[in-house]
Design an enzyme around this catalytic site. Sequence first.
Site, short mmCIF file in Angstrom:
data_model
loop_
_atom_site.label_atom_id
_atom_site.label_comp_id
_atom_site.label_asym_id
_atom_site.label_seq_id
_atom_site.Cartn_x
_atom_site.Cartn_y
_atom_site.Cartn_z
N CYS A 11 47.50 -10.43 151.14
CA CYS A 11 46.32 -10.52 152.00
C CYS A 11 45.83 -11.95 152.18
O CYS A 11 45.65 -12.42 153.31
CB CYS A 11 45.20 -9.62 151.47
N HIS A 28 40.20 -8.49 148.12
CA HIS A 28 41.03 -8.36 149.33
C HIS A 28 40.37 -9.11 150.47
O HIS A 28 39.13 -9.23 150.52
CB HIS A 28 41.18 -6.88 149.70
N HIS A 79 45.29 -7.30 158.49
CA HIS A 79 45.48 -7.64 157.08
C HIS A 79 46.85 -7.21 156.59
O HIS A 79 47.56 -6.47 157.24
CB HIS A 79 44.36 -7.03 156.23
#
Length: 160
Positions: A74, A124, A136
């Site tokens: 990510c 994240h 993402h």
Amino acid sequence: MPAPISTSQRSPRQLRRAGTTAFLTAALAGSLLAPGLAPPADAAAVAARALHVAAAQSGAPYQWGASGPYRFDCSGLTFYAFRAAGRRLPRTAAAQYARSRHISAASRTPGDLVFFHTGRYVYHVGFYAGHNKIWHAPHTGARVRLERIWTHAVWYGRIA
């Protein structure tokens, strides 16, 4: 001059990229038409370029610790995209959050970063794409993709 290629003659990848471009154009146009909500011009241009780079990675496989050009985690995706757009970011999601200017959900625009957290722990990050969606690199076994934000436990940050 060659005849244009019909939609039925395009590959799935070409169609995906065309859809991505149309979505990004609509999302960015919508945010830029609302005076006062758009970030400063330079930051907005960098964020738009970074978002475009991230979206162009659609389908790239997730790999923990990878920051491109063919595999991403990510924060590796956000690191890679902003670097391609001319901005240096730290490598991890938590460090990227610390480096960003924190903004409210009402102020978010396409190209801003979305940070997912548990308590104070950021775990994240992805790119806000408009319409409550993010680009993402989700997790092991997945690929870079556009997805709806699935929780309210998010913070937003803007890279200046």
